[in-house]
Design a protein around this motif. Structure first.
Motif, PDB file in Angstrom:
ATOM      1  N   GLY A  91       0.826  -1.198   0.000  1.00 34.98           N
ATOM      2  CA  GLY A  91       0.000   0.000   0.000  1.00 34.98           C
ATOM      3  C   GLY A  91       0.860   1.247   0.000  1.00 34.98           C
ATOM      4  O   GLY A  91       1.958   1.256   0.542  1.00 34.98           O
ATOM      5  N   ALA A  92       0.341   2.329  -0.613  1.00 38.14           N
ATOM      6  CA  ALA A  92       1.097   3.581  -0.684  1.00 38.14           C
ATOM      7  C   ALA A  92       0.160   4.771  -0.511  1.00 38.14           C
ATOM      8  O   ALA A  92      -1.037   4.686  -0.772  1.00 38.14           O
ATOM      9  CB  ALA A  92       1.822   3.687  -2.011  1.00 38.14           C
ATOM     10  N   ARG A 114      -4.983   0.240   3.170  1.00 40.11           N
ATOM     11  CA  ARG A 114      -5.222  -0.001   1.737  1.00 40.11           C
ATOM     12  C   ARG A 114      -4.726  -1.378   1.321  1.00 40.11           C
ATOM     13  O   ARG A 114      -5.397  -2.098   0.577  1.00 40.11           O
ATOM     14  CB  ARG A 114      -4.536   1.082   0.915  1.00 40.11           C
ATOM     15  N   ALA A 115      -3.542  -1.760   1.809  1.00 33.50           N
ATOM     16  CA  ALA A 115      -3.011  -3.092   1.494  1.00 33.50           C
ATOM     17  C   ALA A 115      -3.916  -4.181   2.069  1.00 33.50           C
ATOM     18  O   ALA A 115      -4.181  -5.186   1.401  1.00 33.50           O
ATOM     19  CB  ALA A 115      -1.587  -3.230   2.033  1.00 33.50           C
ATOM     20  N   ARG A 116      -4.418  -3.978   3.291  1.00 37.04           N
ATOM     21  CA  ARG A 116      -5.319  -4.969   3.897  1.00 37.04           C
ATOM     22  C   ARG A 116      -6.628  -5.069   3.122  1.00 37.04           C
ATOM     23  O   ARG A 116      -7.190  -6.155   2.973  1.00 37.04           O
ATOM     24  CB  ARG A 116      -5.586  -4.612   5.358  1.00 37.04           C
ATOM     25  N   ALA A 117      -7.152  -3.943   2.614  1.00 36.43           N
ATOM     26  CA  ALA A 117      -8.395  -3.976   1.846  1.00 36.43           C
ATOM     27  C   ALA A 117      -8.228  -4.791   0.567  1.00 36.43           C
ATOM     28  O   ALA A 117      -9.092  -5.600   0.209  1.00 36.43           O
ATOM     29  CB  ALA A 117      -8.847  -2.553   1.524  1.00 36.43           C
ATOM     30  N   VAL A 118      -7.117  -4.606  -0.113  1.00 34.79           N
ATOM     31  CA  VAL A 118      -6.858  -5.369  -1.343  1.00 34.79           C
ATOM     32  C   VAL A 118      -6.616  -6.838  -0.999  1.00 34.79           C
ATOM     33  O   VAL A 118      -7.107  -7.729  -1.693  1.00 34.79           O
ATOM     34  CB  VAL A 118      -5.679  -4.756  -2.132  1.00 34.79           C
ATOM     35  N   THR A 136       4.072  -1.860   3.298  1.00 39.47           N
ATOM     36  CA  THR A 136       3.799  -0.470   2.944  1.00 39.47           C
ATOM     37  C   THR A 136       5.073   0.115   2.366  1.00 39.47           C
ATOM     38  O   THR A 136       6.159  -0.417   2.573  1.00 39.47           O
ATOM     39  CB  THR A 136       3.368   0.362   4.165  1.00 39.47           C
ATOM     40  N   THR A 137       4.933   1.196   1.653  1.00 42.42           N
ATOM     41  CA  THR A 137       6.106   1.834   1.069  1.00 42.42           C
ATOM     42  C   THR A 137       6.226   3.265   1.579  1.00 42.42           C
ATOM     43  O   THR A 137       5.221   3.961   1.687  1.00 42.42           O
ATOM     44  CB  THR A 137       6.047   1.814  -0.474  1.00 42.42           C
TER      45      THR A 137
END
Length: 160
Positions: A91-92, A114-118, A136-137
């Motif tokens: 996620g970014a 966001r990464a968890r949602a995807v 995360t980045t």
């Protein structure tokens, strides 16, 4: 005889203080790498990125998916036929003051959400969660999540 033991202990103590002094200029990562090399331990190879797919267009401060994920799930299913690969979901945020988590005011937390949602959309689409790695980045770019396929190497019992 006790004097020799005392001298040995004093020498070890001096060596310890020399190590502490030398450690002030090294990063912890470099120190760990040097110690591992000293003991002959080879570092594990990093996963080699092969392909990627992503979702962009997140609203500022939101982790709600901006578009359907059916194409992403289809791509992931096709790529994960090989048991030697893993997906990294990264996620970014865009780095602006508006693109932060509303509760914590943290950009890193929003990127993780966001990464968890995807990742949740992928697992709902039938992707096993043990094949996903979340990250995360710190880079400030588009408000997006990138799913990277990487060769993770042979594991026991995965020969095609």
């Amino acid at each position: 005889m006790w004097l020799i033991t005392l001298a040995d202990l004093a020498l070890l103590l001096v060596g310890f203080f020399v190590l502490l002094q030398a450690n002030q200029t090294l990063s912890p990562h470099e120190l760990a790498r040097g110690i591992a090399e000293g003991f002959g331990v080879e570092p594990a190879p990093a996963a080699m990125p092969v392909a990627s797919h992503g979702i962009a267009g997140f609203a500022p401060g939101s982790a709600a998916l901006p578009q359907p994920t059916a194409m992403l799930v289809g791509w992931a299913r096709g790529e994960l036929r090989d048991p030697r690969v893993r997906l990294t979901v990264t996620g970014a945020t865009d780095g602006s003051a508006q693109d932060v988590d509303p509760a914590t005011r943290s950009a890193t937390m929003l990127a993780a959400d966001r990464a968890r949602a995807v990742a949740a959309a992928l697992t709902a689409g039938g992707i096993p969660d043990n094949r996903l790695i979340l990250s995360t980045t710190p880079a400030h770019g588009p408000r997006s999540v990138v799913v990277t396929l990487a060769f993770a190497g042979e594991t026991q019992g995965t020969r095609p």
